[in-house]
Design an enzyme around this catalytic site. Structure first.
Site, mmCIF file in Angstrom:
data_model
loop_
_atom_site.group_PDB
_atom_site.id
_atom_site.type_symbol
_atom_site.label_atom_id
_atom_site.label_comp_id
_atom_site.label_asym_id
_atom_site.label_seq_id
_atom_site.Cartn_x
_atom_site.Cartn_y
_atom_site.Cartn_z
ATOM 1 N N HIS A 12 8.638 7.230 8.479
ATOM 2 C CA HIS A 12 9.253 7.481 7.175
ATOM 3 C C HIS A 12 10.685 7.966 7.409
ATOM 4 C CE1 HIS A 12 5.942 6.952 4.255
ATOM 5 N NE2 HIS A 12 5.209 7.075 5.352
ATOM 6 N N HIS A 35 4.541 4.226 12.754
ATOM 7 C CA HIS A 35 4.672 4.229 11.288
ATOM 8 C C HIS A 35 5.665 5.328 10.936
ATOM 9 C CE1 HIS A 35 2.916 3.982 7.109
ATOM 10 N NE2 HIS A 35 3.383 5.210 7.072
ATOM 11 N N ASN A 73 9.170 4.660 3.538
ATOM 12 C CA ASN A 73 9.030 4.112 4.878
ATOM 13 C C ASN A 73 10.387 3.542 5.300
ATOM 14 O OD1 ASN A 73 5.907 3.775 5.518
ATOM 15 N ND2 ASN A 73 6.206 3.382 3.349
ATOM 16 N N CYS A 120 3.694 9.396 1.050
ATOM 17 C CA CYS A 120 2.294 9.784 0.927
ATOM 18 C C CYS A 120 2.088 10.608 -0.342
ATOM 19 C CB CYS A 120 1.899 10.592 2.151
ATOM 20 S SG CYS A 120 0.251 11.234 2.053
ATOM 21 N N ARG A 139 0.833 -1.201 0.000
ATOM 22 C CA ARG A 139 0.000 0.000 0.000
ATOM 23 C C ARG A 139 0.876 1.262 0.000
ATOM 24 N NH1 ARG A 139 -0.714 4.705 2.689
ATOM 25 N NH2 ARG A 139 -0.193 3.611 4.617
ATOM 26 N N ASP A 140 1.488 1.564 1.127
ATOM 27 C CA ASP A 140 2.286 2.800 1.234
ATOM 28 C C ASP A 140 3.449 2.782 0.239
ATOM 29 O OD1 ASP A 140 3.386 5.192 2.166
ATOM 30 O OD2 ASP A 140 3.097 4.685 4.263
HETATM 31 ZN ZN ZN Z 1 3.216 6.368 5.332
#
Ligand code: ZN
Length: 293
Positions: A204, A202, A244, A235, A11-12
């Site tokens: 980055h 989470h 990430n 994002c 996803r990310d």
């Molecule tokens: Zn993220």
């Protein structure tokens, strides 16, 4: 001690990539991550396909997931429509979040923070009604470019989130602005508030502080981290956001420090190598996969 790694690469990691990865390749990728020992994988997001074209095949990806004992697949949802889609796609776990930054919320979700909170409450109520497992997140929990995020605000949002009966709380450093002292300070306040419910970090690596922040979080008692294979990610709605923390790098560090994750770094590295060529990139941001792949 066991540390839980939540793989968010599908996803990310992929959402901002321009090259559309065919659905069957995404499914293969997720399958390989399962084979690498990952037990929690965020597989897609249910957003409007025009906003994030890479995620246009969310339903098809979910339809192709194989059931493996102990493996949990989750999806990111931004609104009630997305929640319905995730449920209809057969996911039992949803990730719902709001931004701690009013300006980010206005730019990203077209809502003030106050409106986003109301909307968040509605989504959580609906997800509870459906019996879904809910991870509630706070984006930009460690700062946004306009300096409108304070510790007190994040602590208050966390308190409100937890009061809604979420299953897990996630704090996202969406902009990569967190530093180890700040991570330690915030987690020292928020982990006790969660009363045993998982608090997930989470991170980055935008400013190269990702793994230092992991160490600070471990010392503060956090043992759940989102990571992405090869350090992909960023994002769509945050300028200059980069990847990430890499799954391989994080797991390597954790194992070297004596923690267990159940993740096979070499197998994750194979996934990163595969994606590197599928995306037509010279290299991904992660370090370890380049040594192992
Ligand atoms: Zn993220």
């Amino acid at each position: 001690m066991q540390v839980e790694i939540i793989e968010v690469g599908p996803r990310d990691g992929l959402q901002r990539e321009k090259t559309f990865i065919p659905t069957d390749q995404k499914i293969t990728l997720i399958q390989k991550l399962v084979e690498a020992g990952l037990r929690r994988i965020q597989v897609t997001s249910f957003v409007h396909p025009k906003a994030v074209p890479q995620m246009a095949d969310a339903e098809q990806v979910c339809a192709g997931l194989s059931h493996v004992e102990g493996v949990v697949y989750s999806g990111l949802v931004l609104n009630l429509k997305g929640l319905e889609r995730a449920r209809n796609a057969g996911l039992n776990d949803v990730d719902v979040s709001i931004s701690a930054s009013d300006s980010h919320s206005r730019q990203n979700a077209n809502m003030s923070l106050a409106d986003a909170q109301t909307h968040f409450h509605e989504m959580v109520a609906r997800a509870r009604e459906y019996g879904l497992t809910i991870r509630g997140g706070i984006q930009c929990a460690f700062g946004y470019y306009e300096n409108d995020v304070t510790d007190d605000l994040v602590i208050e949002l966390a308190r409100q989130h937890l009061a809604l009966g979420l299953d897990e709380l996630a704090l996202a450093d969406s902009t990569g602005m967190a530093n180890p002292a700040q991570v330690a300070r915030l987690l020292a306040k928020i982990i006790p508030m969660a009363e045993g419910k998982p608090v997930i970090l989470h991170l980055h690596d935008t400013r190269g502080m990702g793994l230092a922040n992991v160490v600070a979080a471990l010392e503060a008692g956090c043992c759940h981290f989102d990571t992405a294979f090869g350090g992909l990610g960023g994002c769509n709605f945050i300028e200059k956001a980069t990847g990430n923390i890499a799954t391989e790098d994080t797991v390597y560090m954790l194992h070297a420090m004596g923690y267990q994750t159940g993740v096979d770094i070499a197998k994750v590295a194979e996934v990163s190598k595969m994606m590197e060529s599928l995306l037509g990139k010279q290299s991904l941001p992660g370090k370890m996969y380049q040594l192992l792949g």
